[in-house]
Design a protein around this motif. Structure first.
Motif, PDB file in Angstrom:
ATOM      1  N   ALA A  43       0.868  -1.176   0.000  1.00 54.21           N
ATOM      2  CA  ALA A  43       0.000   0.000   0.000  1.00 54.21           C
ATOM      3  C   ALA A  43       0.909   1.231   0.000  1.00 54.21           C
ATOM      4  N   TYR A  44       0.433   2.289  -0.604  1.00 54.07           N
ATOM      5  CA  TYR A  44       1.207   3.529  -0.688  1.00 54.07           C
ATOM      6  C   TYR A  44       0.478   4.648   0.037  1.00 54.07           C
ATOM      7  N   VAL A  45       1.261   5.577   0.602  1.00 51.38           N
ATOM      8  CA  VAL A  45       0.697   6.744   1.266  1.00 51.38           C
ATOM      9  C   VAL A  45       1.613   7.936   0.993  1.00 51.38           C
ATOM     10  N   CYS A  46       1.003   9.098   0.777  1.00 52.99           N
ATOM     11  CA  CYS A  46       1.775  10.329   0.556  1.00 52.99           C
ATOM     12  C   CYS A  46       2.670  10.596   1.754  1.00 52.99           C
ATOM     13  N   LYS A  47       3.690  11.388   1.528  1.00 52.13           N
ATOM     14  CA  LYS A  47       4.629  11.713   2.604  1.00 52.13           C
ATOM     15  C   LYS A  47       4.193  12.955   3.388  1.00 52.13           C
ATOM     16  N   ASN A  48       2.893  13.242   3.405  1.00 59.17           N
ATOM     17  CA  ASN A  48       2.436  14.386   4.194  1.00 59.17           C
ATOM     18  C   ASN A  48       1.684  13.907   5.433  1.00 59.17           C
ATOM     19  N   LYS A  49       1.650  14.756   6.434  1.00 57.03           N
ATOM     20  CA  LYS A  49       1.082  14.402   7.739  1.00 57.03           C
ATOM     21  C   LYS A  49      -0.402  14.055   7.665  1.00 57.03           C
ATOM     22  N   GLU A  50      -1.145  14.786   6.844  1.00 56.30           N
ATOM     23  CA  GLU A  50      -2.586  14.569   6.776  1.00 56.30           C
ATOM     24  C   GLU A  50      -2.926  13.162   6.282  1.00 56.30           C
ATOM     25  N   CYS A  51      -2.254  12.725   5.230  1.00 57.52           N
ATOM     26  CA  CYS A  51      -2.527  11.394   4.677  1.00 57.52           C
ATOM     27  C   CYS A  51      -2.106  10.293   5.655  1.00 57.52           C
ATOM     28  N   ILE A  52      -0.972  10.466   6.293  1.00 55.86           N
ATOM     29  CA  ILE A  52      -0.498   9.458   7.247  1.00 55.86           C
ATOM     30  C   ILE A  52      -1.438   9.381   8.442  1.00 55.86           C
ATOM     31  N   ASN A  53      -1.873  10.536   8.962  1.00 54.17           N
ATOM     32  CA  ASN A  53      -2.823  10.544  10.084  1.00 54.17           C
ATOM     33  C   ASN A  53      -4.132   9.863   9.706  1.00 54.17           C
TER      34      ASN A  53
END
Length: 84
Positions: A43-53
């Motif tokens: 799975a992939y997730v952006c490197k920004n705080k909002e997406c990780i949260n």
């Protein structure tokens, strides 16, 4: 460039700009940003705080990787948020 969909914001972006989380096929062990030699469900997730949260709070990874215990990877992602 490879394009992948972020599990947080659902936008399609360049894979090099995202974190890759992989559940290894044989052992079931989770890896954050593995090399291409690790085979399994990813799975992939952006490197920004909002997406990780969003990924952590809504337990999106649990469904995407089909696994129950995500504490190791969630802690690594939280550490990334704190460092940035």
């Amino acid at each position: 460039m490879k394009q992948r969909k972020c599990q947080g914001c659902k936008q399609i972006k360049d894979a090099n700009l995202m974190h890759k989380i992989t559940k290894e096929f044989k052992s079931g062990k989770l890896y954050l940003n593995p090399n291409s030699k690790v085979l399994g469900r990813s799975a992939y997730v952006c490197k920004n705080k909002e997406c990780i949260n969003k990924l952590i709070k809504k337990k999106i990874l649990k469904n995407a990787l089909k696994i129950n215990d995500l504490t190791q990877i969630e802690q690594e992602l939280l550490n990334i948020i704190i460092e940035s």
